[in-house]
Design an enzyme around this catalytic site. Structure first.
Site, PDB file in Angstrom:
ATOM      1  CG  ASP A 261      -1.671   1.237   1.487  1.00 22.80           C
ATOM      2  OD1 ASP A 261      -1.803   2.036   0.539  1.00 22.80           O
ATOM      3  OD2 ASP A 261      -2.153   1.430   2.619  1.00 22.80           O
TER       4      ASP A 261
ATOM      5  CG  ASN B 284      -2.979   5.336  -1.278  1.00 20.77           C
ATOM      6  OD1 ASN B 284      -3.124   4.368  -0.533  1.00 20.77           O
ATOM      7  ND2 ASN B 284      -3.841   5.640  -2.239  1.00 20.77           N
TER       8      ASN B 284
ATOM      9  CG  ASP C 212      -5.918   3.313   0.249  1.00 20.97           C
ATOM     10  OD1 ASP C 212      -5.066   2.396   0.330  1.00 20.97           O
ATOM     11  OD2 ASP C 212      -6.545   3.571  -0.798  1.00 20.97           O
TER      12      ASP C 212
ATOM     13  CG  ASP D 228      -1.182   1.928  -3.719  1.00 21.17           C
ATOM     14  OD1 ASP D 228       0.021   1.635  -3.797  1.00 21.17           O
ATOM     15  OD2 ASP D 228      -1.640   2.649  -2.810  1.00 21.17           O
TER      16      ASP D 228
ATOM     17  CG  ASP E 148     -10.763 -14.564 -14.831  1.00 18.11           C
ATOM     18  OD1 ASP E 148     -10.173 -15.194 -13.947  1.00 18.11           O
ATOM     19  OD2 ASP E 148     -11.977 -14.264 -14.770  1.00 18.11           O
TER      20      ASP E 148
ATOM     21  CD  GLU F 155      -8.842 -18.930 -13.909  1.00 15.36           C
ATOM     22  OE1 GLU F 155      -9.031 -19.123 -12.693  1.00 15.36           O
ATOM     23  OE2 GLU F 155      -9.591 -18.196 -14.589  1.00 15.36           O
TER      24      GLU F 155
END
Length: 555
Positions: free
Chosen positions: A36, A38, A40, A44, A222, A278
């Site tokens: 992370d 930033n 929060d 990210d 996917d 996948e």
């Protein structure tokens, strides 16, 4: 005494064939749980960029990012609302391009997820479909059907969602009356596209080109086995316990034409862009259809991932894999963990008679719980075996730290739609998605802000900074494994099985390197050779149970 006479010989693919993906080790990043940047509490792109040097030092060749696109996050980003942008949760398109540039400077290829089976119900295309009349061009993008029964109150068929419950949801017309039903093989917020519609093909080619133009090195596709559906939409009793089952919506032959077209798009950008499927299909000979020369470059080997911890079972799946993939000129793509399955440091710690259904996940009310010590010991042995095999291998973030499945997540904090749709009867995948521990003595173990899923106290003991200082740690072991695999060129090796004289011991050679794994309960004698690495401490009696070694054979 273990004898090292050749028993069988596996024919290799063309060892001179071009393609970085044939021998690469690729590291999966699950963005919201990696780092992370930033504060929060959600990982990210900035956090990824900051940690890329640590991945380069680990020794991997490429990274694969799970979705980071705009999304309501009903299924952790696999419900995509815009295929050509970045969700503000993860940053901006500029942040992505900075991350991509940094990765390339470090010598890392970058693969991104693409989700073509379904979109989010929040996608503009689906919103337009909902407000358009039956039979409209807009509705033709998705699979809308009238219901059964005199008033259409019953779903068009009996298909069940992978996440539990019916695979159909009824719409409401603008005047408030009940409308048609739409298909969603996953959550109701993930309507399936109709791939018999040329419009859908064209839009996804535009998506591919958008990211290829920015320099990505490939796509993990996917649900690559699910895009085509039987046009008759017949009833089907799924028996959801078997994800490999042939069905009217998994693995239809018509799906292959889609990927042949995609392959042509990628080749127009040069020879080094790849597609990885996948595809939960079996047997392996059937899976190899996805990696024929004019289709995809890779397909995840889920039969290897789901194999029992048994020398007989693993030998069979390795043999079948190499034979099936080599027959079409492809390399096998090995994997032990990802964001959809119980981490193998826990999965391998269950007793043979465990009543846990691994596709359901595991939690505090599960009928059995894994032995964490045994699970990690076997996980290290399994990884040492896997990384010696010819072909490509994928790693899932955190396995290099030996992270276990997190079991004790409070019910009210779980977010997997499987848990929600089954009202807690199936735990789902939250346990393998808990944010990573980077620094033991920092808040949230250095991940960033308060993690979106709670990190257990044991993560402090397994934090990366602590393992960096411990030469016996799982992180140190992975670094040795990856360095030796690269130095010895094992990804492009030839595998020969070796007769061990024991039903509990599996052994093979790869270009003069002897790999031995002891699955039994007692230690076994080691053959002659110079020790290159061992997945755990050796004993006075030789190779302990659940341990793998690599040896350099005498000249």
């Amino acid at each position: 005494m273990l004898q090292t006479s050749n028993l069988t010989h596996t024919t290799p693919a063309d060892r001179k064939a071009d393609g970085w993906w044939r021998t690469a080790v690729i590291y999966q990043i699950y963005p919201r749980s990696f780092a992370d940047g930033n504060g929060d509490g959600i990982g990210d792109l900035k956090g990824i960029t900051e940690k890329l040097p640590q991945l380069a030092s680990l020794g991997v060749d490429a990274i694969w990012l799970s979705p980071f696109y705009p999304s309501p996050q009903k299924d952790a980003g696999y419900d995509v609302a815009d295929y050509t942008d970045v969700d503000p949760l993860f940053g901006t398109l500029d942040d992505f391009e900075r991350m991509l540039e940094q990765a390339h400077q470090l010598g890392l290829k970058v693969i991104v997820d693409i989700v073509p089976n379904h979109s989010s119900s929040a996608h503009r295309w689906f919103k337009e479909a909902l407000i358009s009349p039956e039979g409209s061009i807009e509705r033709g993008r998705y699979i809308f059907r009238n219901g059964r029964g005199p008033d259409g109150a019953l779903p068009p068929n009996n298909w069940q969602s992978v996440f539990g419950g019916p695979a159909w949801t009824r719409t409401t017309n603008p005047d408030g009356t009940p409308g048609q039903w739409y298909l969603h093989l996953f959550d109701s917020s993930q309507p399936d596209f109709d791939w018999s519609n040329r419009w859908v093909h064209d839009r996804f080619i535009e998506v591919l080109r958008f990211w290829l133009d920015r320099g990505v090195d490939g796509f993990r596709v996917d649900v690559a086995h699910g895009l085509a559906k039987d046009p008759e939409l017949p009833d089907y009793d799924a028996g959801q316990a078997d994800p490999f089952a042939v069905s009217p919506y998994w693995g239809l032959e018509t799906v292959h034409a889609i990927f042949r077209e995609w392959r042509q798009v990628l080749e127009s950008y040069g020879p080094d862009r790849i597609l990885c499927a996948e595809a939960w299909v079996a047997p392996l000979k059937r899976l190899s259809d996805w990696v024929r020369p004019d289709e995809m470059h890779q397909a995840f080997n889920f039969e290897f991932l789901t194999s029992a911890w048994s020398p007989t079972a693993l030998k069979q799946v390795i043999d079948d894999s190499l034979a099936a993939f080599y027959a079409v000129g492809a390399a096998s793509t090995w994997v032990l963990s990802n964001h959809d399955v119980i981490r193998h440091a826990s999965r391998l710690g269950f007793a043979p008679d465990s009543k846990v259904v691994h596709s359901d996940g595991v939690g505090p009310r599960s009928p059995d719980l894994p032995d964490p010590v045994l699970g990690l010991k076997r996980a290290r042995a399994a990884t040492a075996l896997m990384l010696a095999l010819p072909g490509c291998a994928y790693l899932y973030q955190g396995e290099e730290l030996g992270l276990p499945e997190v079991i004790d997540i409070p019910d009210h904090l779980r977010q997997d739609p499987t848990f929600i749709r089954t009202k807690g009867q199936r735990y789902g995948r939250d346990g393998c998605r808990v944010p990573l521990p980077w620094v033991a003595d920092q808040p949230n173990f250095g991940f960033g802000g308060p993690a979106w899923l709670p990190q257990p106290p044991v993560f402090g003991e397994l934090a990366r900074d602590r393992q960096e200082r411990d030469e016996t740690s799982t992180l140190a072991f992975y670094k040795i494994l990856l360095a030796e695999r690269a130095r010895l060129g094992l990804g492009a090796s030839v595998l020969d099985w070796v007769e061990t004289g024991s039903a509990d011991v599996l052994a093979f050679t790869v270009d003069g390197i002897l790999v031995v794994c002891n699955f039994g309960e007692q230690a076994t004698a080691l053959p002659e050779g110079e020790l290159i690495l061992a997945s755990g401490p050796l004993s006075e009696n030789g190779l302990p149970a659940d341990t793998t070694v690599w040896l350099k054979r005498p000249a």
